[in-house]
Design a protein around this motif. Structure first.
Motif, mmCIF file in Angstrom:
data_model
loop_
_atom_site.group_PDB
_atom_site.id
_atom_site.type_symbol
_atom_site.label_atom_id
_atom_site.label_comp_id
_atom_site.label_asym_id
_atom_site.label_seq_id
_atom_site.Cartn_x
_atom_site.Cartn_y
_atom_site.Cartn_z
ATOM 1 N N ALA A 123 0.843 -1.205 0.000
ATOM 2 C CA ALA A 123 0.000 0.000 0.000
ATOM 3 C C ALA A 123 0.875 1.250 0.000
ATOM 4 N N PHE A 124 0.331 2.333 -0.525
ATOM 5 C CA PHE A 124 1.072 3.591 -0.606
ATOM 6 C C PHE A 124 1.407 4.129 0.787
ATOM 7 N N CYS A 216 4.962 3.004 -6.128
ATOM 8 C CA CYS A 216 4.646 2.600 -4.751
ATOM 9 C C CYS A 216 5.281 3.524 -3.713
ATOM 10 N N ALA A 217 6.341 4.222 -4.106
ATOM 11 C CA ALA A 217 7.011 5.132 -3.158
ATOM 12 C C ALA A 217 6.303 6.474 -3.038
ATOM 13 N N MET A 218 5.301 6.729 -3.888
ATOM 14 C CA MET A 218 4.607 8.016 -3.862
ATOM 15 C C MET A 218 3.728 8.141 -2.627
ATOM 16 N N ASP A 219 3.721 9.327 -2.043
ATOM 17 C CA ASP A 219 2.872 9.586 -0.880
ATOM 18 C C ASP A 219 1.401 9.556 -1.297
ATOM 19 N N TRP A 220 0.576 8.909 -0.484
ATOM 20 C CA TRP A 220 -0.824 8.733 -0.824
ATOM 21 C C TRP A 220 -1.554 10.055 -1.002
ATOM 22 N N ASP A 221 -1.369 10.993 -0.109
ATOM 23 C CA ASP A 221 -2.064 12.280 -0.212
ATOM 24 C C ASP A 221 -1.649 13.033 -1.467
ATOM 25 N N LEU A 223 -0.491 11.640 -4.276
ATOM 26 C CA LEU A 223 -1.059 10.906 -5.412
ATOM 27 C C LEU A 223 -2.532 11.237 -5.571
ATOM 28 N N LEU A 224 -3.245 11.266 -4.465
ATOM 29 C CA LEU A 224 -4.674 11.562 -4.514
ATOM 30 C C LEU A 224 -4.922 12.971 -5.043
ATOM 31 N N ARG A 225 -4.080 13.913 -4.646
ATOM 32 C CA ARG A 225 -4.244 15.307 -5.074
ATOM 33 C C ARG A 225 -3.907 15.504 -6.547
ATOM 34 N N ASN A 240 -6.166 3.408 -4.453
ATOM 35 C CA ASN A 240 -5.309 2.975 -3.344
ATOM 36 C C ASN A 240 -4.719 1.584 -3.584
ATOM 37 N N GLY A 241 -5.284 0.824 -4.533
ATOM 38 C CA GLY A 241 -4.780 -0.516 -4.806
ATOM 39 C C GLY A 241 -3.831 -0.613 -5.973
#
Length: 375
Positions: A123-124, A216-221, A223-225, A240-241
């Motif tokens: 997971a991210f 996979c190393a990207m921060d979730w927030d 990436l979402l933005r 997220n998957g």
């Protein structure tokens, strides 16, 4: 409009669906599948070297619940088929239930929760999910995720007593189409990290591994933005998957063991090498989606399909297809005689009855005294 017979209505299994999808994929890829039973100019049959089927493409489909591959071997009986029935017997279709992305990820997360682990390498970073009452925090370690998924695949193969690896004779197939999840993941990577898969749509597993690590190393927030809403095939609740999906592509398609080891020394995956360039990740072919229904239609009256492709030579209808066309004609006569003709006779008789009744009424009126005569 295609004529139909009672034998054309049935429930098909996964093997038939895979075969029909293979027919459709090859038709759209400009492979002359009508060469089955076809004669060259002068009436001579195609030889083993000349048949267009030697250039047929294979297909790999990864969905949410299963993994499937289908291809025509280029050796042995595959070059001697004379009918669609023969072709169906030699095209190899393999389907693995439970190996799709949704099933694999559910099993992966459940195993982590059962083990009491608090981190999820698939997971991210920054993404948190609660599974079976356990909070799992993403760390985004692509290599560890691939290694873990390989071990999971090995365990599943032992439980189901199956071997995912493709036969050795498939090494001679020059082109495979990677569809569904395979395309969705690789396309998402190109959107999230522009330029990371320069060889798309023919990205190698080595390129996917490098791009997968960066993804996979990207921060979730972050990436979402920056990425949310840019890929029509990746809704917010699926984004997220995508780290998991990128690792799963490597585990499913590859043949090399992560870090030089494998669970109990078992081979997992379909067997493609890291630099194999035979897989083309696609969603459509020449603007059309690959639908098994197209292949099912072609399997019934395949010479007709040649007329839609001007690059193919005119074909002589094989005897089997001639029988199909003859049967369709007989079915039409049967439908006319049993269903249409009786109703037409009833309607005609009723119209004659109305006409006679109207004539009788006119005759009675003619014999009756007129209104003026009564006055």
């Amino acid at each position: 409009t295609l004529s139909f017979g009672h034998g054309h209505f049935k429930t098909i299994d996964g093997a038939d669906e895979g075969f029909y999808a293979w027919l459709a994929a090859n038709y759209l890829s400009n492979v002359d599948v009508t060469s089955v039973g076809k004669l060259r100019a002068g009436g001579r049959p195609f030889s083993r070297v000349e048949t267009p089927l030697t250039n047929s493409v294979g297909a790999i489909d990864v969905g949410g619940g299963s993994v499937q591959y289908v291809a025509l071997p280029t050796e042995g009986k595959a070059s001697l088929v004379k009918s669609m029935r023969d072709l169906r017997d030699v095209v190899k279709v393999e389907s693995f239930l439970g190996y799709g992305a949704n099933h694999m990820e559910t099993r992966w997360r459940s195993a982590l929760a059962a083990a009491g682990t608090s981190t999820n390498v698939c997971a991210f970073p920054g993404y948190t999910a609660v599974v079976d009452g356990v909070e799992l925090k993403g760390t985004g370690s692509y290599a560890d995720c691939v290694a873990g998924l390989r071990n999971q695949l090995a365990q599943m193969q032992r439980e189901q007593r199956v071997d995912m690896r493709m036969p050795e004779r498939f090494r001679n197939i020059k082109r495979f189409l990677g569809m569904s999840l395979l395309y969705h993941v690789t396309n998402f990577i190109t959107i999230a990290i522009p330029g990371s898969l320069a060889s798309m749509p023919k990205a190698t597993l080595a390129e996917i591994a490098k791009a997968g690590e960066a993804l996979c190393a990207m921060d979730w927030d972050t990436l979402l933005r920056d990425v949310d809403g840019k890929d029509p095939n990746t809704p917010t609740d699926r984004m997220n998957g995508r780290c998991f999906d990128a690792a799963l592509v490597q585990a499913l398609l590859g043949s090399e063991r992560v870090n030089g080891t494998s669970s109990r020394g078992e081979h997992v995956g379909l067997g493609f090498t890291q630099n194999d360039k035979r897989i083309e990740f696609i969603e459509q072919i020449t603007g059309a989606e690959v639908e098994w229904t197209l292949g099912a239609t072609m399997s019934v009256v395949h010479p007709i399909a040649a007329r839609a492709n001007p690059s193919w030579a005119k074909v002589k209808t094989p005897s089997e297809c001639a029988r199909v066309l003859h049967t369709s004609f007989v079915n039409e006569l049967y439908a006319w005689g049993v269903f249409i003709l009786p109703w037409a006779s009833v309607v005609t008789a009723y119209l004659v009855y109305l006409s006679l009744r109207a004539t009788r009424s006119l005759a009675i009126m003619a014999r009756s005294p007129s209104f003026l005569e009564i006055l």
